[in-house]
Motif scaffolding. Structure first.
Motif, PDB file in Angstrom:
ATOM      1  N   VAL A   1      -8.852  11.198 -69.545  1.00  0.00           N
ATOM      2  CA  VAL A   1      -9.308  11.478 -68.180  1.00  0.00           C
ATOM      3  C   VAL A   1     -10.786  11.836 -68.181  1.00  0.00           C
ATOM      4  CG1 VAL A   1      -9.013  12.991 -66.175  1.00  0.00           C
ATOM      5  CG2 VAL A   1      -7.002  12.207 -67.449  1.00  0.00           C
ATOM      6  N   GLY A   2     -11.199  12.667 -69.137  1.00  0.00           N
ATOM      7  CA  GLY A   2     -12.596  13.072 -69.211  1.00  0.00           C
ATOM      8  C   GLY A   2     -13.544  11.932 -69.488  1.00  0.00           C
ATOM      9  N   THR A   3     -13.080  10.946 -70.254  1.00  0.00           N
ATOM     10  CA  THR A   3     -13.924   9.790 -70.576  1.00  0.00           C
ATOM     11  C   THR A   3     -14.177   8.941 -69.341  1.00  0.00           C
ATOM     12  OG1 THR A   3     -13.104   9.774 -72.853  1.00  0.00           O
ATOM     13  CG2 THR A   3     -14.103   7.744 -72.053  1.00  0.00           C
ATOM     14  N   ILE A   4     -13.145   8.750 -68.527  1.00  0.00           N
ATOM     15  CA  ILE A   4     -13.334   8.003 -67.277  1.00  0.00           C
ATOM     16  C   ILE A   4     -14.321   8.733 -66.374  1.00  0.00           C
ATOM     17  CG2 ILE A   4     -12.186   7.156 -65.189  1.00  0.00           C
ATOM     18  CD1 ILE A   4      -9.620   6.926 -66.915  1.00  0.00           C
ATOM     19  N   PHE A   5     -14.180  10.045 -66.283  1.00  0.00           N
ATOM     20  CA  PHE A   5     -15.102  10.864 -65.490  1.00  0.00           C
ATOM     21  C   PHE A   5     -16.537  10.704 -65.991  1.00  0.00           C
ATOM     22  CE2 PHE A   5     -17.350  14.981 -65.228  1.00  0.00           C
ATOM     23  CZ  PHE A   5     -17.409  15.169 -63.851  1.00  0.00           C
ATOM     24  N   ALA A   6     -16.715  10.731 -67.311  1.00  0.00           N
ATOM     25  CA  ALA A   6     -18.063  10.595 -67.879  1.00  0.00           C
ATOM     26  C   ALA A   6     -18.659   9.233 -67.576  1.00  0.00           C
ATOM     27  CB  ALA A   6     -18.015  10.828 -69.388  1.00  0.00           C
ATOM     28  N   GLY A   7     -17.822   8.198 -67.619  1.00  0.00           N
ATOM     29  CA  GLY A   7     -18.305   6.866 -67.288  1.00  0.00           C
ATOM     30  C   GLY A   7     -18.767   6.781 -65.841  1.00  0.00           C
ATOM     31  N   GLU A   8     -17.991   7.378 -64.936  1.00  0.00           N
ATOM     32  CA  GLU A   8     -18.379   7.374 -63.526  1.00  0.00           C
ATOM     33  C   GLU A   8     -19.635   8.198 -63.288  1.00  0.00           C
ATOM     34  OE1 GLU A   8     -17.169   5.784 -60.638  1.00  0.00           O
ATOM     35  OE2 GLU A   8     -16.408   4.587 -62.314  1.00  0.00           O
ATOM     36  N   LEU A   9     -19.753   9.322 -63.980  1.00  0.00           N
ATOM     37  CA  LEU A   9     -20.950  10.149 -63.849  1.00  0.00           C
ATOM     38  C   LEU A   9     -22.178   9.369 -64.335  1.00  0.00           C
ATOM     39  CD1 LEU A   9     -21.898  12.973 -63.039  1.00  0.00           C
ATOM     40  CD2 LEU A   9     -21.440  13.731 -65.380  1.00  0.00           C
TER      41      LEU A   9
ATOM     42  N   GLY B   1     -26.505   9.292 -74.149  1.00  0.00           N
ATOM     43  CA  GLY B   1     -27.616  10.198 -73.876  1.00  0.00           C
ATOM     44  C   GLY B   1     -27.087  11.449 -73.204  1.00  0.00           C
ATOM     45  N   ILE B   2     -27.996  12.298 -72.749  1.00  0.00           N
ATOM     46  CA  ILE B   2     -27.628  13.556 -72.113  1.00  0.00           C
ATOM     47  C   ILE B   2     -28.093  13.557 -70.658  1.00  0.00           C
ATOM     48  CG2 ILE B   2     -27.982  16.057 -72.092  1.00  0.00           C
ATOM     49  CD1 ILE B   2     -26.245  15.179 -74.384  1.00  0.00           C
ATOM     50  N   LEU B   3     -27.210  13.995 -69.781  1.00  0.00           N
ATOM     51  CA  LEU B   3     -27.539  14.196 -68.369  1.00  0.00           C
ATOM     52  C   LEU B   3     -27.481  15.693 -68.099  1.00  0.00           C
ATOM     53  CD1 LEU B   3     -27.983  13.151 -65.432  1.00  0.00           C
ATOM     54  CD2 LEU B   3     -25.473  13.092 -65.227  1.00  0.00           C
ATOM     55  N   ALA B   4     -28.608  16.262 -67.693  1.00  0.00           N
ATOM     56  CA  ALA B   4     -28.684  17.698 -67.434  1.00  0.00           C
ATOM     57  C   ALA B   4     -28.787  17.962 -65.939  1.00  0.00           C
ATOM     58  CB  ALA B   4     -29.884  18.304 -68.151  1.00  0.00           C
ATOM     59  N   GLY B   5     -27.981  18.907 -65.467  1.00  0.00           N
ATOM     60  CA  GLY B   5     -28.098  19.385 -64.097  1.00  0.00           C
ATOM     61  C   GLY B   5     -27.772  18.401 -63.000  1.00  0.00           C
ATOM     62  N   PRO B   6     -26.716  17.608 -63.115  1.00  0.00           N
ATOM     63  CA  PRO B   6     -26.355  16.744 -61.989  1.00  0.00           C
ATOM     64  C   PRO B   6     -25.945  17.585 -60.794  1.00  0.00           C
ATOM     65  CG  PRO B   6     -24.576  16.796 -63.587  1.00  0.00           C
ATOM     66  CD  PRO B   6     -25.740  17.509 -64.216  1.00  0.00           C
ATOM     67  N   SER B   7     -26.134  17.064 -59.592  1.00  0.00           N
ATOM     68  CA  SER B   7     -25.783  17.817 -58.395  1.00  0.00           C
ATOM     69  C   SER B   7     -24.268  17.965 -58.303  1.00  0.00           C
ATOM     70  CB  SER B   7     -26.297  17.108 -57.143  1.00  0.00           C
ATOM     71  OG  SER B   7     -25.580  15.886 -56.939  1.00  0.00           O
ATOM     72  N   GLU B   8     -23.839  18.998 -57.593  1.00  0.00           N
ATOM     73  CA  GLU B   8     -22.404  19.197 -57.431  1.00  0.00           C
ATOM     74  C   GLU B   8     -21.789  18.045 -56.646  1.00  0.00           C
ATOM     75  OE1 GLU B   8     -19.264  22.681 -56.032  1.00  0.00           O
ATOM     76  OE2 GLU B   8     -21.314  23.186 -56.604  1.00  0.00           O
ATOM     77  N   GLU B   9     -22.564  17.473 -55.743  1.00  0.00           N
ATOM     78  CA  GLU B   9     -22.065  16.328 -54.973  1.00  0.00           C
ATOM     79  C   GLU B   9     -21.783  15.139 -55.896  1.00  0.00           C
ATOM     80  OE1 GLU B   9     -23.948  19.197 -52.510  1.00  0.00           O
ATOM     81  OE2 GLU B   9     -24.814  18.078 -54.197  1.00  0.00           O
ATOM     82  N   THR B  10     -22.668  14.917 -56.855  1.00  0.00           N
ATOM     83  CA  THR B  10     -22.463  13.828 -57.812  1.00  0.00           C
ATOM     84  C   THR B  10     -21.237  14.087 -58.673  1.00  0.00           C
ATOM     85  OG1 THR B  10     -24.838  13.363 -57.895  1.00  0.00           O
ATOM     86  CG2 THR B  10     -23.499  12.524 -59.710  1.00  0.00           C
ATOM     87  N   LEU B  11     -21.063  15.321 -59.085  1.00  0.00           N
ATOM     88  CA  LEU B  11     -19.901  15.672 -59.895  1.00  0.00           C
ATOM     89  C   LEU B  11     -18.606  15.441 -59.119  1.00  0.00           C
ATOM     90  CD1 LEU B  11     -21.172  18.994 -61.529  1.00  0.00           C
ATOM     91  CD2 LEU B  11     -20.898  16.783 -62.660  1.00  0.00           C
TER      92      LEU B  11
ATOM     93  N   GLU C   1     -13.759  11.850 -58.187  1.00  0.00           N
ATOM     94  CA  GLU C   1     -12.895  11.027 -57.347  1.00  0.00           C
ATOM     95  C   GLU C   1     -12.305   9.845 -58.132  1.00  0.00           C
ATOM     96  OE1 GLU C   1     -11.634  11.066 -54.120  1.00  0.00           O
ATOM     97  OE2 GLU C   1     -12.197  13.158 -54.389  1.00  0.00           O
ATOM     98  N   ALA C   2     -12.974   9.436 -59.210  1.00  0.00           N
ATOM     99  CA  ALA C   2     -12.486   8.314 -60.010  1.00  0.00           C
ATOM    100  C   ALA C   2     -11.188   8.654 -60.738  1.00  0.00           C
ATOM    101  CB  ALA C   2     -13.549   7.889 -61.022  1.00  0.00           C
ATOM    102  N   VAL C   3     -10.934   9.952 -60.918  1.00  0.00           N
ATOM    103  CA  VAL C   3      -9.708  10.351 -61.636  1.00  0.00           C
ATOM    104  C   VAL C   3      -8.792  11.204 -60.756  1.00  0.00           C
ATOM    105  CG1 VAL C   3     -10.807  10.230 -63.909  1.00  0.00           C
ATOM    106  CG2 VAL C   3     -10.815  12.395 -62.650  1.00  0.00           C
ATOM    107  N   ALA C   4      -9.234  11.548 -59.548  1.00  0.00           N
ATOM    108  CA  ALA C   4      -8.451  12.458 -58.704  1.00  0.00           C
ATOM    109  C   ALA C   4      -7.204  11.774 -58.165  1.00  0.00           C
ATOM    110  CB  ALA C   4      -9.306  12.967 -57.545  1.00  0.00           C
ATOM    111  N   GLU C   5      -6.078  12.469 -58.311  1.00  0.00           N
ATOM    112  CA  GLU C   5      -4.826  11.962 -57.752  1.00  0.00           C
ATOM    113  C   GLU C   5      -4.815  12.202 -56.249  1.00  0.00           C
ATOM    114  OE1 GLU C   5      -1.937  14.144 -59.953  1.00  0.00           O
ATOM    115  OE2 GLU C   5      -1.794  12.624 -61.529  1.00  0.00           O
TER     116      GLU C   5
END
Length: 358
Positions: free
Chosen positions: A268-276, A339-349, A354-358
């Motif tokens: 689940v976390g990997t799908i989230f990371a891909g969407e992020l 790579g590393i993504l630092a400080g994404p907005s809460e809206e982006t998160l 949503e890509a994994v949310a039931e």
């Protein structure tokens, strides 16, 4: 032993990961010079631990079996303290050795016990799960869980060697085998896309413990990790890429009180990371979508409850990659380009979730 592959792990304290079948006979080579060997194991692995103890006895090494709670329940300071007490009572010295017979939880615990006893004695992970073979057993990252989160207390302590005996996969429950594939898929995205091709080409063989495909997947994933940890033992830079998908995964595990399999949470976390990665403008939609498709092929979970988001966000704020109050995530710019993504907005998160949310 037949048809053994030795995968070197470079660095200041190099060692080999042995992959093959019938590897129990290689134990004396890895623990030579020891008088005593503590054998940590959980109850379901008692038979395997007994075989290990017998092999040690045959080599003139006195085994000290120590049964610990199964799975994440064994990764606690209380359990580690009991192990230290047993080592002390047995008169363990710096030339003796600790073995962890089991999956990632047992080997994490065994490594931590070894790292902290007399400020560091030898240890050997005897991995009995696919997840352990390709992840926890390799790299010398040891630790226990606390109320604050998973793996927040530990030490970097490379083993004397690692045994990945593929014989044990023949009797591993199918759900556990499939869970281990999540870490292999992760390696495909961050470093070795051939892994993804192999799974897509024959998903059934990827989940078959006797197949040549699964053995190749295991060896490729271990080589990825060996390269990374050999260059960065203490996670000061490159090693962070191994945490791809793990920021959300560890939050899920904490929320579930570690009742979820680590591999399921990583999926689940990997799908989230891909969407992020995609939402941050760093990854193409096609590669982002490939995350879910590959994981689905082998039957790994791809969703988690939408209502859990506030709990997950709170848990992610104490992730070990966080700096001050800034959340940091491992992301992709393309296949094998992490790579590393630092400080994404809460809206982006929230949008990525949503890509994994039931």
């Amino acid at each position: 032993m037949d048809d053994v592959t030795r995968i070197p792990v470079p660095g200041e304290r190099p060692y080999d990961v042995l992959v093959g079948r019938g590897l129990i006979t290689a134990l004396p080579e890895l623990v030579s010079g020891a008088v005593r060997a503590a054998v940590l194991y959980a109850p379901p692995l008692k038979e395997r631990a007994t075989a290990v103890a017998d092999a040690l006895s045959a080599a003139g090494i006195r085994p000290l079996p120590i049964e610990v709670p199964d799975a994440e329940a064994g990764k606690s300071i209380d359990v580690a303290t009991r192990c230290w007490d047993e080592l002390g009572a047995a008169g363990f010295t710096r030339t003796d050795v600790v073995l962890g017979v089991g999956g990632g939880a047992v080997t994490d615990l065994a490594g931590f016990v070894a790292a902290s006893w007399l400020r560091g004695v030898r240890w050997v992970p005897v991995s009995t799960s696919l997840l352990g073979m390709v992840d926890a057993a390799v790299g010398g990252k040891t630790g226990v869980n606390t109320a604050a989160g998973k793996n927040l207390v530990g030490a970097f302590h490379p083993p004397a060697g690692v045994l990945c005996d593929l014989d044990v996969l023949d009797t591993l429950p199918a759900d556990d085998l499939i869970a281990g594939l999540a870490e292999i898929v992760k390696c495909g995205f961050i470093a070795d896309p051939v892994i993804l091709d192999l799974i897509e080409g024959d998903p059934a063989a990827a989940a078959d413990p006797r197949s040549a495909v699964l053995r190749e997947l295991v060896e490729r994933a271990i080589r990825v990790k060996a390269h990374v940890v050999g260059a960065d033992l203490r996670e000061s830079g490159l090693r962070e890429i191994l945490n791809y998908g793990h920021t959300l995964a560890h939050a899920i595990e904490k929320r579930e009180q570690y009742s979820w399999k680590h591999g399921h949470a990583v999926a689940v976390g990997t799908i989230f990371a891909g969407e992020l990665s995609r939402l941050s403008g760093r990854l193409s939609p096609a590669v982002a979508a490939r995350h879910k498709s590959v994981l689905s092929l082998v039957g790994l979970p791809t969703s988690y409850p939408r209502a859990a988001w506030p709990d997950l966000l709170a848990a992610m704020r104490v992730d070990k990659k966080t700096r001050a109050d800034t959340l940091r995530f491992v992301v992709l710019d393309d296949l094998a380009q992490p790579g590393i993504l630092a400080g994404p907005s809460e809206e982006t998160l929230i949008e990525a979730y949503e890509a994994v949310a039931e």
